[in-house]
Design a protein around this motif. Sequence first.
Motif, PDB file in Angstrom:
ATOM      1  N   ALA A   1       0.816  -1.217   0.000  1.00  0.00           N
ATOM      2  CA  ALA A   1       0.000   0.000   0.000  1.00  0.00           C
ATOM      3  C   ALA A   1       0.849   1.267   0.000  1.00  0.00           C
ATOM      4  O   ALA A   1       0.363   2.338  -0.371  1.00  0.00           O
ATOM      5  CB  ALA A   1      -0.921   0.004   1.220  1.00  0.00           C
ATOM      6  N   GLY A   2       2.085   1.159   0.410  1.00  0.00           N
ATOM      7  CA  GLY A   2       2.915   2.360   0.449  1.00  0.00           C
ATOM      8  C   GLY A   2       4.366   2.031   0.691  1.00  0.00           C
ATOM      9  O   GLY A   2       4.688   1.015   1.310  1.00  0.00           O
ATOM     10  N   VAL A   3       5.227   2.886   0.179  1.00  0.00           N
ATOM     11  CA  VAL A   3       6.666   2.781   0.411  1.00  0.00           C
ATOM     12  C   VAL A   3       7.149   4.152   0.853  1.00  0.00           C
ATOM     13  O   VAL A   3       6.906   5.139   0.159  1.00  0.00           O
ATOM     14  CB  VAL A   3       7.426   2.360  -0.871  1.00  0.00           C
ATOM     15  CG1 VAL A   3       8.919   2.291  -0.589  1.00  0.00           C
ATOM     16  CG2 VAL A   3       6.914   1.026  -1.395  1.00  0.00           C
ATOM     17  N   ALA A   4       7.787   4.215   1.999  1.00  0.00           N
ATOM     18  CA  ALA A   4       8.286   5.501   2.503  1.00  0.00           C
ATOM     19  C   ALA A   4       9.801   5.428   2.664  1.00  0.00           C
ATOM     20  O   ALA A   4      10.298   4.928   3.677  1.00  0.00           O
ATOM     21  CB  ALA A   4       7.616   5.833   3.832  1.00  0.00           C
ATOM     22  N   PRO A   5      10.561   5.895   1.659  1.00  0.00           N
ATOM     23  CA  PRO A   5      12.024   5.956   1.826  1.00  0.00           C
ATOM     24  C   PRO A   5      12.364   6.967   2.915  1.00  0.00           C
ATOM     25  O   PRO A   5      11.935   8.115   2.846  1.00  0.00           O
ATOM     26  CB  PRO A   5      12.524   6.425   0.455  1.00  0.00           C
ATOM     27  CG  PRO A   5      11.377   6.215  -0.490  1.00  0.00           C
ATOM     28  CD  PRO A   5      10.141   6.390   0.345  1.00  0.00           C
ATOM     29  N   LEU A   6      13.099   6.548   3.932  1.00  0.00           N
ATOM     30  CA  LEU A   6      13.400   7.423   5.064  1.00  0.00           C
ATOM     31  C   LEU A   6      14.882   7.762   5.140  1.00  0.00           C
ATOM     32  O   LEU A   6      15.298   8.553   5.972  1.00  0.00           O
ATOM     33  CB  LEU A   6      12.947   6.745   6.367  1.00  0.00           C
ATOM     34  CG  LEU A   6      11.448   6.408   6.424  1.00  0.00           C
ATOM     35  CD1 LEU A   6      11.129   5.531   7.638  1.00  0.00           C
ATOM     36  CD2 LEU A   6      10.604   7.676   6.453  1.00  0.00           C
ATOM     37  N   GLN A   7      15.658   7.146   4.256  1.00  0.00           N
ATOM     38  CA  GLN A   7      17.094   7.448   4.207  1.00  0.00           C
ATOM     39  C   GLN A   7      17.492   7.479   2.741  1.00  0.00           C
ATOM     40  O   GLN A   7      17.281   6.513   2.009  1.00  0.00           O
ATOM     41  CB  GLN A   7      17.889   6.385   4.961  1.00  0.00           C
ATOM     42  CG  GLN A   7      19.378   6.652   4.987  1.00  0.00           C
ATOM     43  CD  GLN A   7      20.156   5.417   5.397  1.00  0.00           C
ATOM     44  OE1 GLN A   7      19.841   4.757   6.386  1.00  0.00           O
ATOM     45  NE2 GLN A   7      21.163   5.060   4.615  1.00  0.00           N
ATOM     46  N   PHE A   8      18.083   8.575   2.319  1.00  0.00           N
ATOM     47  CA  PHE A   8      18.244   8.861   0.903  1.00  0.00           C
ATOM     48  C   PHE A   8      19.045   7.817   0.147  1.00  0.00           C
ATOM     49  O   PHE A   8      18.667   7.374  -0.922  1.00  0.00           O
ATOM     50  CB  PHE A   8      18.885  10.247   0.735  1.00  0.00           C
ATOM     51  CG  PHE A   8      19.155  10.609  -0.685  1.00  0.00           C
ATOM     52  CD1 PHE A   8      18.097  10.827  -1.565  1.00  0.00           C
ATOM     53  CD2 PHE A   8      20.455  10.713  -1.163  1.00  0.00           C
ATOM     54  CE1 PHE A   8      18.332  11.156  -2.891  1.00  0.00           C
ATOM     55  CE2 PHE A   8      20.693  11.040  -2.485  1.00  0.00           C
ATOM     56  CZ  PHE A   8      19.645  11.259  -3.351  1.00  0.00           C
ATOM     57  N   SER A   9      20.178   7.401   0.693  1.00  0.00           N
ATOM     58  CA  SER A   9      21.128   6.616  -0.102  1.00  0.00           C
ATOM     59  C   SER A   9      20.887   5.114  -0.070  1.00  0.00           C
ATOM     60  O   SER A   9      21.609   4.356  -0.705  1.00  0.00           O
ATOM     61  CB  SER A   9      22.547   6.898   0.392  1.00  0.00           C
ATOM     62  OG  SER A   9      22.648   6.542   1.757  1.00  0.00           O
ATOM     63  N   ALA A  10      19.865   4.660   0.661  1.00  0.00           N
ATOM     64  CA  ALA A  10      19.712   3.216   0.844  1.00  0.00           C
ATOM     65  C   ALA A  10      19.097   2.518  -0.366  1.00  0.00           C
ATOM     66  O   ALA A  10      19.326   1.324  -0.583  1.00  0.00           O
ATOM     67  CB  ALA A  10      18.857   2.932   2.088  1.00  0.00           C
TER      68      ALA A  10
END
Length: 277
Positions: free
Chosen positions: A24-33
């Motif tokens: 239902a959702g993807v929240a990238p919380l760290q830019f380089s990962a």
Amino acid sequence: MPEQPEIAALAERLGERVAGRVLAGVAPLQFSALKTVVPGPQSLIGQPVAALGHRGKYLVFDFAGPRLLVHLSQGGRIDVEDPPKATRPKGAVVRFAFDGGPSILVKEYGTERKAGWWVLAPGDDGPLAVLGPEAGSPEADSLLLNGDDRRRIHTLLRDQRTVAGVGRGYADDILHRAGLSPYATLAGLGPSERAALVEAMRATLAEALAAERRRAGGLPAKLGDHFTVHGRAGLPCPRCGSDLRRVSYDSHEVAYCPACQTGGKVLADRRLSRLVR
Ligand SMILES: [Zn+2]
């Protein structure tokens, strides 16, 4: 670092919670990962997770074609959030949300920022393409029984391109169980030693998987409480009672029993030599 048993059991637990559910959702919380650009992670939203498994130390979310990989590296861990959360805790890497299910948070302990994730198009193996056969598989067994690799066996076992799934921890335990020096080479082993190595790998990984299957939820910060010799230098060998010893490297240390593995010989330890000098 989580190795094959930790990741395999984790994949089973996560599969029980999210297999069949729609992302239902993807929240990238760290830019380089995020290690891939195309396809984007949003392309998976609305698709159901067909299966959850692993390859080596990679968690594999299979969307019946596209795949999502997560590699926890050294300090990466997983929280299963039920009910789902929208917070941004320290070390957060990425959060996946599922219709009607928990959210899965990938986070990182410590300062090493190495946990990563990949979104792969159908047919693209991404980082899986360079992995050797899975530890414990017939292909890996055959390699250990017949190979003539001349590197130290401890190095070989940890090389994911040679055999996938074993790291520093289980390499120590496997070699102790097999009664082999971490400095032995595969090419130098006889048939009975090779058979002992294969059996030690099978038994060590199977016991570890059984232990990991007793966990619930995600993967906590502290792992490795069931190692037999790894991280236990200075403590008595569980088989013979002698003191376990270590060889220290910048990034890790190798634990072994001189009586069980090196014919009584204590391997030179750079850190110890420095202290003595
Ligand atoms: Zn011993």
